[in-house]
Design an enzyme around this catalytic site. Structure first.
Site, mmCIF file in Angstrom:
data_model
loop_
_atom_site.group_PDB
_atom_site.id
_atom_site.type_symbol
_atom_site.label_atom_id
_atom_site.label_comp_id
_atom_site.label_asym_id
_atom_site.label_seq_id
_atom_site.Cartn_x
_atom_site.Cartn_y
_atom_site.Cartn_z
ATOM 1 N N TYR A 43 -22.958 -43.738 8.042
ATOM 2 C CA TYR A 43 -22.597 -42.363 8.383
ATOM 3 C C TYR A 43 -21.317 -42.302 9.219
ATOM 4 O O TYR A 43 -20.641 -41.290 9.242
ATOM 5 C CB TYR A 43 -23.721 -41.699 9.191
ATOM 6 N N ASP B 52 -37.429 -38.003 4.434
ATOM 7 C CA ASP B 52 -37.640 -36.909 3.466
ATOM 8 C C ASP B 52 -38.816 -37.272 2.566
ATOM 9 O O ASP B 52 -39.678 -36.452 2.264
ATOM 10 C CB ASP B 52 -36.399 -36.688 2.585
ATOM 11 N N LYS C 195 -32.450 -54.183 4.533
ATOM 12 C CA LYS C 195 -32.150 -54.694 3.191
ATOM 13 C C LYS C 195 -31.423 -56.019 3.403
ATOM 14 O O LYS C 195 -30.278 -56.221 2.963
ATOM 15 C CB LYS C 195 -31.301 -53.652 2.427
ATOM 16 N N ASP D 148 -32.889 -41.608 6.975
ATOM 17 C CA ASP D 148 -32.706 -40.278 6.402
ATOM 18 C C ASP D 148 -33.530 -40.141 5.127
ATOM 19 O O ASP D 148 -34.278 -39.186 4.934
ATOM 20 C CB ASP D 148 -31.213 -40.060 6.101
ATOM 21 N N ASP E 268 -36.557 -50.924 -0.125
ATOM 22 C CA ASP E 268 -37.095 -50.482 -1.427
ATOM 23 C C ASP E 268 -38.612 -50.642 -1.447
ATOM 24 O O ASP E 268 -39.344 -49.760 -1.926
ATOM 25 C CB ASP E 268 -36.420 -51.231 -2.593
#
Ligand code: IPM
Ligand code: MG
Length: 357
Positions: free
Chosen positions: A142, A250, A190, A246, A222
């Protein structure tokens, strides 16, 4: 106690939902004998329209001078559909997080008994799920530089950057939260692909030794995305970098029944910010139909985290549960087609608090 808060409604449904949370905040202050003073400021698309800056200095000064910030949502379709826009509403939110040093975003994921039937998952999978996602909020892709396009416009790039210090402070904070809950921490990365994730893992393995009573688990993102759906009850406290957090939150929010329910607290160096995790839902703006509960629950977090007023936060949660049990809810979570307006839900909760013996 004297509560001095900044109110940043933002765009879309922001003003309507923040109105309800503010009414509830006032009702709690009346009930418990606190005095509330609040000032509003612009952020997001409305700030771009008014002064050309999505996070004006006057807004920042107000946040810095306040004990807490109650935030609505930002974002507007005219920017989403214009990839060449030079200033974007989202930059306001990111600038606010960065300038206030809010490196930790705490997103509790809880289920609501009266909402389980709205979950896309089977009842037995989701019932009782209760975990906390701690998202790093001021680093990663970001904010990394360089970000942009090559001169010929044919290549674009973002850069994911993390320093040891940034990782240490968020991972330590996550361990402290784990100690207040079940002494279990899942660190999501990751590391099989990304250099930043390998640094996360290396730093985390060092910090792990400081917290021998906490059971640490490392998980690839994942796999975490899959397990949140397959087995949400296995999680307790989870910590991860900015963008993974983020996306995972959601995902996590909808398994509880509605994206309109989940609050968040952003904490760090300066004034903490309390905001729903959902966006500005521009299609619903001004219609008095948006679900105000995530923002009202964010006000509960504000009492607890910013002011250490636990009974106050608890009464808000109780009032929200009661409104759902009574079926006083907006259309996104209504059953049998019986839905109520945003402002009616807010008023019901205010009355519940005022009448509480
Ligand atoms: C969130 C939002 C923001 C983010 C957007 C609006 C910039 O999705 O708070 O989760 O990506 O952080
Ligand atoms: Mg998001």
């Amino acid at each position: 106690m004297n509560l001095n808060i900044a109110v940043l409604p933002g765009d879309g449904i922001g003003p309507e939902i923040v109105d309800q949370a503010l009414k509830v905040t006032q009702a709690i202050c009346d009930k418990f004998g606190h005095s509330l003073s609040h000032k509003q400021a612009l952020v997001g698309a409305c700030a771009i329209d008014a002064v050309g800056n999505p996070y004006p200095d006057t807004t920042h000064d107000l946040c810095m001078a306040s004990d807490a910030v109650l935030f609505g949502a930002i974002g507007a379709p005219k920017y989403d559909n214009d990839p060449s826009a030079k200033v974007r509403p989202e930059q306001g939110l990111l600038a606010m997080r960065k300038k206030l040093g809010l490196y930790a975003n705490i997103r509790p994921v809880t289920t609501f008994a009266s909402l389980i039937h709205k979950s896309p998952l089977r009842k037995d999978l989701v019932e009782g799920a209760d975990f906390m996602c701690i998202r790093e909020l001021t680093g990663g892709i970001y904010f990394g530089s360089p970000q942009g396009r090559s001169e010929d416009g044919l290549t674009a790039y973002d850069t994911c950057v993390y320093t040891v210090e940034e990782i240490q402070r968020i991972v330590r904070l996550a361990y402290k939260y784990a100690q207040q809950r079940s002494n279990k921490l899942c660190i999501v990365d990751k590391a099989n692909v990304l250099a930043t994730s390998r640094l996360w893992r290396q730093v985390s393995q060092e910090i792990e030794k400081e917290f021998p009573n906490v059971e640490t688990e490392y998980m690839f993102v994942d796999n975490a995305a899959m397990q949140i759906i397959q087995c949400p009850k296995r999680f307790d406290v989870m910590v991860t970098e900015n963008m993974f957090g983020d996306i995972l939150t959601d995902e996590a929010s909808v398994i509880t029944g509605s994206l309109g329910m989940l609050p968040s607290a952003s904490v760090g160096i300066h004034t903490s910010v309390f905001e729903p995790i959902h966006g500005s839902y521009p299609q619903a703006a001004g219609k008095d139909i948006a679900n105000p509960l995530a923002t009202i629950l964010s006000a509960a977090l504000m009492f607890e985290y910013a002011f250490k007023l636990m009974d106050e936060g608890k009464l808000i949660r109780e009032a929200v549960d009661a409104s759902m049990a009574a079926g006083i809810v907006t259309e996104d979570i209504a059953s049998d087609g019986k839905s109520h307006k945003t402002s009616e839900v807010g008023k019901w909760i205010v009355d519940y608090i005022a009448n509480k013996k």
